[in-house]
Design an enzyme around this catalytic site. Structure first.
Site, PDB file in Angstrom:
ATOM      1  N   TYR A 155       2.624  -6.338  41.544  1.00  0.00           N
ATOM      2  CA  TYR A 155       1.359  -7.001  41.789  1.00  0.00           C
ATOM      3  C   TYR A 155       1.539  -8.318  42.087  1.00  0.00           C
ATOM      4  O   TYR A 155       1.045  -8.778  43.137  1.00  0.00           O
ATOM      5  CB  TYR A 155       0.432  -6.685  40.464  1.00  0.00           C
ATOM      6  N   LYS A 159       0.603 -10.140  45.732  1.00  0.00           N
ATOM      7  CA  LYS A 159      -0.681 -11.231  45.869  1.00  0.00           C
ATOM      8  C   LYS A 159       0.137 -12.472  46.690  1.00  0.00           C
ATOM      9  O   LYS A 159      -0.494 -13.079  47.393  1.00  0.00           O
ATOM     10  CB  LYS A 159      -1.208 -11.261  44.851  1.00  0.00           C
TER      11      LYS A 159
END
Length: 253
Positions: A155, A159
């Site tokens: 994740y 990002k």
């Protein structure tokens, strides 16, 4: 009378995306509201239709699907004749330790968070270029793209990559007056996070300003970056975390 701007906001059935849509509507923008879940999309549209100055239309579907992305863009231009603001907010979080993380989970995080963001930004930018009056795009990142957070390696990668996309597009989209920026929320009170009864207390203790963000805090930042007030800002990331990334205490310690 000022012509209303037209916006697309993905992942807007609840949480941060919904609040961004609400903020834009309150400012008079017309909004195409997207969520993967049809029920969330319909409920959000019904609620916001009673609140904002602008008009809101729903478009359910997978934001990482090129067909869905084009459908949203076509709806905006067909119904309102233009596309001025875009918020690529849809994303997923799949927790897991690095040593045990599956290829399937990794691919799904990258598909939704990266491919979906890329396709929407690309499709919207093509329209904005042809309109010849510029536009503003905001991508949703996270503090996990700046600081290590346990069980979020994939994740966090996604990002950080989103922020690099915004920075890179300064070169390709700047000449057309298209601005691309990123908002990076820290701990935020949403329907998902408040399902944990300890979340607010834990992050209030860890955040220098003494509380996690509200969805309004994030929406205000996104609306600023989309506005004409930010007309000379592009390729930047605005971190909205109450100061957490400056000290970065872990919730797991």
């Amino acid at each position: 009378m000022k012509t209303p701007k037209v916006a697309i906001v993905t992942g807007a059935g609840q949480g941060i995306g919904l609040e961004i849509a609400r903020k834009l509507l309150s400012q008079g923008s017309h909004v195409i509201l997207n969520d993967l879940e049809k029920g969330l999309t319909e409920n959000a549209v019904a609620s916001l239709s009673r609140e904002g100055k602008g008009k809101v239309l729903g478009y359910s579907g997978d934001s990482a699907s090129q067909v869905v992305v084009q459908g949203m863009i076509d709806l905006a231009t067909h119904e309102f004749g233009t596309l001025d603001q875009v918020v690529a907010n849809a994303g997923i979080t799949l927790f897991g330790s690095f040593l045990d993380y599956s290829a399937e989970d990794f691919q799904e995080v990258m598909r939704v968070n990266l491919l979906g963001t890329f396709l929407l930004t690309q499709g919207a930018a093509r329209v904005m270029k042809n309109q010849q009056n510029g536009g503003a795009i905001v991508l949703t990142s996270s503090v996990t793209g700046h600081q290590s957070h346990e069980n979020l390696a994939a994740y966090g990668m996604s990002k950080a990559a989103i922020e690099m996309l915004a920075k890179n597009l300064v070169l390709e989209l700047g000449p057309f007056g298209i601005r691309v920026n990123t908002v990076a929320p820290g701990a935020t009170l949403t329907e998902r996070t408040t399902s944990d009864p300890d979340y607010a207390r834990t992050w209030s203790n860890l955040t220098p300003l003494g509380r996690p963000a509200s969805t309004v805090d994030i929406a205000e930042a996104a609306a600023f970056l989309l506005s004409d007030v930010a007309r000379h800002i592009t390729g930047q990331t605005l971190i909205v975390d109450g100061g957490w990334t400056s000290v970065s205490p872990s919730p797991y310690v």
